[in-house]
Enzyme design. Sequence first.
Site, PDB file in Angstrom:
ATOM      1  N   LYS A 105      14.188   7.513   5.353  1.00  0.00           N
ATOM      2  CA  LYS A 105      14.992   6.490   6.024  1.00  0.00           C
ATOM      3  C   LYS A 105      14.368   6.090   7.352  1.00  0.00           C
ATOM      4  O   LYS A 105      14.185   4.895   7.641  1.00  0.00           O
ATOM      5  CB  LYS A 105      16.401   7.022   6.265  1.00  0.00           C
ATOM      6  CG  LYS A 105      17.212   6.262   7.323  1.00  0.00           C
ATOM      7  CD  LYS A 105      18.452   7.028   7.701  1.00  0.00           C
ATOM      8  CE  LYS A 105      19.220   6.364   8.829  1.00  0.00           C
ATOM      9  NZ  LYS A 105      18.580   6.564  10.144  1.00  0.00           N
ATOM     10  N   ASN A 106      14.039   7.066   8.192  1.00  0.00           N
ATOM     11  CA  ASN A 106      13.570   6.763   9.543  1.00  0.00           C
ATOM     12  C   ASN A 106      12.223   6.048   9.544  1.00  0.00           C
ATOM     13  O   ASN A 106      11.901   5.330  10.487  1.00  0.00           O
ATOM     14  CB  ASN A 106      13.484   8.048  10.368  1.00  0.00           C
ATOM     15  CG  ASN A 106      14.854   8.607  10.688  1.00  0.00           C
ATOM     16  OD1 ASN A 106      15.846   7.883  10.686  1.00  0.00           O
ATOM     17  ND2 ASN A 106      14.926   9.906  10.955  1.00  0.00           N
ATOM     18  N   ARG A 139      21.769   2.229  14.421  1.00  0.00           N
ATOM     19  CA  ARG A 139      21.227   2.561  15.737  1.00  0.00           C
ATOM     20  C   ARG A 139      19.756   2.148  15.875  1.00  0.00           C
ATOM     21  O   ARG A 139      19.322   1.753  16.951  1.00  0.00           O
ATOM     22  CB  ARG A 139      21.357   4.075  15.989  1.00  0.00           C
ATOM     23  CG  ARG A 139      22.758   4.500  16.371  1.00  0.00           C
ATOM     24  CD  ARG A 139      22.878   5.994  16.488  1.00  0.00           C
ATOM     25  NE  ARG A 139      22.197   6.567  17.634  1.00  0.00           N
ATOM     26  CZ  ARG A 139      22.727   6.711  18.838  1.00  0.00           C
ATOM     27  NH1 ARG A 139      23.954   6.274  19.076  1.00  0.00           N
ATOM     28  NH2 ARG A 139      22.051   7.268  19.812  1.00  0.00           N
ATOM     29  N   CYS A 162      25.659   5.491  14.351  1.00  0.00           N
ATOM     30  CA  CYS A 162      26.371   6.741  14.623  1.00  0.00           C
ATOM     31  C   CYS A 162      26.619   6.925  16.109  1.00  0.00           C
ATOM     32  O   CYS A 162      25.796   6.554  16.949  1.00  0.00           O
ATOM     33  CB  CYS A 162      25.573   7.940  14.092  1.00  0.00           C
ATOM     34  SG  CYS A 162      25.440   7.980  12.305  1.00  0.00           S
ATOM     35  N   ARG A 213      21.843   6.427  23.998  1.00  0.00           N
ATOM     36  CA  ARG A 213      20.434   6.404  23.623  1.00  0.00           C
ATOM     37  C   ARG A 213      19.790   5.318  24.474  1.00  0.00           C
ATOM     38  O   ARG A 213      19.633   4.181  24.047  1.00  0.00           O
ATOM     39  CB  ARG A 213      20.272   6.105  22.137  1.00  0.00           C
ATOM     40  CG  ARG A 213      18.798   6.093  21.697  1.00  0.00           C
ATOM     41  CD  ARG A 213      18.641   5.810  20.218  1.00  0.00           C
ATOM     42  NE  ARG A 213      18.911   6.981  19.403  1.00  0.00           N
ATOM     43  CZ  ARG A 213      18.746   7.010  18.082  1.00  0.00           C
ATOM     44  NH1 ARG A 213      18.338   5.950  17.447  1.00  0.00           N
ATOM     45  NH2 ARG A 213      19.005   8.110  17.403  1.00  0.00           N
ATOM     46  N   PRO A 214      19.449   5.631  25.742  1.00  0.00           N
ATOM     47  CA  PRO A 214      18.942   4.606  26.654  1.00  0.00           C
ATOM     48  C   PRO A 214      17.683   3.952  26.109  1.00  0.00           C
ATOM     49  O   PRO A 214      16.830   4.610  25.517  1.00  0.00           O
ATOM     50  CB  PRO A 214      18.643   5.405  27.930  1.00  0.00           C
ATOM     51  CG  PRO A 214      19.450   6.656  27.819  1.00  0.00           C
ATOM     52  CD  PRO A 214      19.504   6.957  26.355  1.00  0.00           C
ATOM     53  N   ASP A 217      15.805   2.086  28.221  1.00  0.00           N
ATOM     54  CA  ASP A 217      15.059   1.716  29.429  1.00  0.00           C
ATOM     55  C   ASP A 217      13.554   1.807  29.205  1.00  0.00           C
ATOM     56  O   ASP A 217      12.802   0.950  29.668  1.00  0.00           O
ATOM     57  CB  ASP A 217      15.449   2.620  30.604  1.00  0.00           C
ATOM     58  CG  ASP A 217      16.902   2.436  31.011  1.00  0.00           C
ATOM     59  OD1 ASP A 217      17.552   1.534  30.456  1.00  0.00           O
ATOM     60  OD2 ASP A 217      17.384   3.192  31.873  1.00  0.00           O
ATOM     61  N   ASP A 224      17.742  16.056  13.761  1.00  0.00           N
ATOM     62  CA  ASP A 224      18.407  15.571  12.556  1.00  0.00           C
ATOM     63  C   ASP A 224      18.689  16.683  11.552  1.00  0.00           C
ATOM     64  O   ASP A 224      19.520  16.514  10.651  1.00  0.00           O
ATOM     65  CB  ASP A 224      17.560  14.482  11.887  1.00  0.00           C
ATOM     66  CG  ASP A 224      17.720  13.126  12.561  1.00  0.00           C
ATOM     67  OD1 ASP A 224      18.554  13.004  13.467  1.00  0.00           O
ATOM     68  OD2 ASP A 224      16.998  12.189  12.176  1.00  0.00           O
ATOM     69  N   ILE A 239      18.373  17.166  22.350  1.00  0.00           N
ATOM     70  CA  ILE A 239      18.040  15.752  22.185  1.00  0.00           C
ATOM     71  C   ILE A 239      19.243  14.849  22.459  1.00  0.00           C
ATOM     72  O   ILE A 239      19.170  13.934  23.277  1.00  0.00           O
ATOM     73  CB  ILE A 239      17.477  15.482  20.779  1.00  0.00           C
ATOM     74  CG1 ILE A 239      16.317  16.443  20.475  1.00  0.00           C
ATOM     75  CG2 ILE A 239      17.038  14.036  20.648  1.00  0.00           C
ATOM     76  CD1 ILE A 239      15.134  16.308  21.423  1.00  0.00           C
ATOM     77  N   ARG A 281      24.283   6.027   4.842  1.00  0.00           N
ATOM     78  CA  ARG A 281      23.273   5.437   5.709  1.00  0.00           C
ATOM     79  C   ARG A 281      21.925   6.140   5.555  1.00  0.00           C
ATOM     80  O   ARG A 281      20.882   5.529   5.780  1.00  0.00           O
ATOM     81  CB  ARG A 281      23.708   5.518   7.185  1.00  0.00           C
ATOM     82  CG  ARG A 281      24.858   4.585   7.561  1.00  0.00           C
ATOM     83  CD  ARG A 281      25.137   4.620   9.052  1.00  0.00           C
ATOM     84  NE  ARG A 281      23.886   4.456   9.761  1.00  0.00           N
ATOM     85  CZ  ARG A 281      23.369   5.359  10.607  1.00  0.00           C
ATOM     86  NH1 ARG A 281      24.015   6.487  10.833  1.00  0.00           N
ATOM     87  NH2 ARG A 281      22.227   5.128  11.211  1.00  0.00           N
TER      88      ARG A 281
END
Length: 419
Positions: free
Chosen positions: A22-23, A92, A116, A121-122, A124, A306, A328, A398
């Site tokens: 998936k990722n 996300r 989720c 989850r910045p 920047d 994960d 994390i 998902r």
Amino acid sequence: MQKLVIRGEKRLYGEIAVQGAKNSALALLAGCTLCSGEVRLTNCPALSDVFAACRILNRLGCKSRYSEHTAYVNAGSISECAVPEDMMREMRSSIVFLGAILGRKGQCELSFPGGCELGPRPIDMHLSALEQMGARITEEYGVLCCECPYGLHGAKISLGFPSVGATENIMLAAALAKGETVIYNAAREPEITDLGNFLNCCGARISGQGTSTVVISGVEKLHGCEYEVMPDRIAAATYMAAAAITGGELDLKNARAQELEAVIPVFEQMGCAVFTYDERIYINCKRPLKAVRTIRTMPYPGFPTDAQAVVMAALTKAKGTSVVVENIFCSRYRHVDELVRMGANIKAEGKVAVIEGVKRLYGARVRACDLRGGAALVLAGLGAQGETEVEKVCYIDRGYENIEKYLREAGADITRMTG
């Protein structure tokens, strides 16, 4: 509303073919935006997040379709550079489209991602890196407006944290940028390697993917290709945990042991026998589970965040005390209360969770709060006495393709129901 109904304490046995990652697939689909010809992504998992990414591609003007584990994307002409808020909020990782669209069109407009609820989850680092490459970014009412009137150019970028998303966004933006971009302290996850290999297959010039320094030399154009999505290492870890909690025996096909080097020793400490060969992992968990030393989630090659929830599910039945430290995300213990409802003995505060193994879990009605936490509840149901109902299956869909089908073929008593 769909739910999974599980009648537990059935020993798993057999073979499971691990799905595509998936990722990785989501980043590769975003990367298709950069290509002028058709891309065929094989071994692409049938997931709600993948379908959401395809809808974004179609909204941008690409022609995308999905059939039999292959995504077909033709981004020869892109008419839009804005992603609607409702599409961004579906997952996300949708922020990865920022670098790809900006790299292809020179401008991009999108809102902050959804998915989720794992805490902040910045982004920047993403925005700072793109600004170093010549982008001008403004934010108004939660919408990011990005443009690069003079085009993106290479830059030397040092990340304060080896962020996977930031590394992906920079790689995508730099593929068509002028000059050379160097990412220092880049994420080293296998999915980063997969993205770099895919872009190179399309004509990019990228080296160092999978190491802490990635070098991207911009090219004028990318073409289409056929590329196979890597196996899903988190799905493999999940099925290993399913074998552990049921005292089972599984042969995982299409699973790369080298990408799970921080996970396999944990199962061995639990007392499982693990053997690896030819992109297969065999796990035998006939002995009673034992507690493990402290698990600390870390960026790759450390223990993956994960995999934390699914391994915790197995540890609920391991004799002794195990400790998990989540480094994390700040909201990744939302599954703990649901596991406790099933009889688990877990105390979680801040980053630390202490799991005291119990002899038996009991079926209950529980609700998934996020993707990996939902998978952990399914595993707990497999190892529990009686019947478990897991609600909010949409989270699990998902990241897991037909999870009930694969588990049922290995001997689980699990059914998807509506209502």
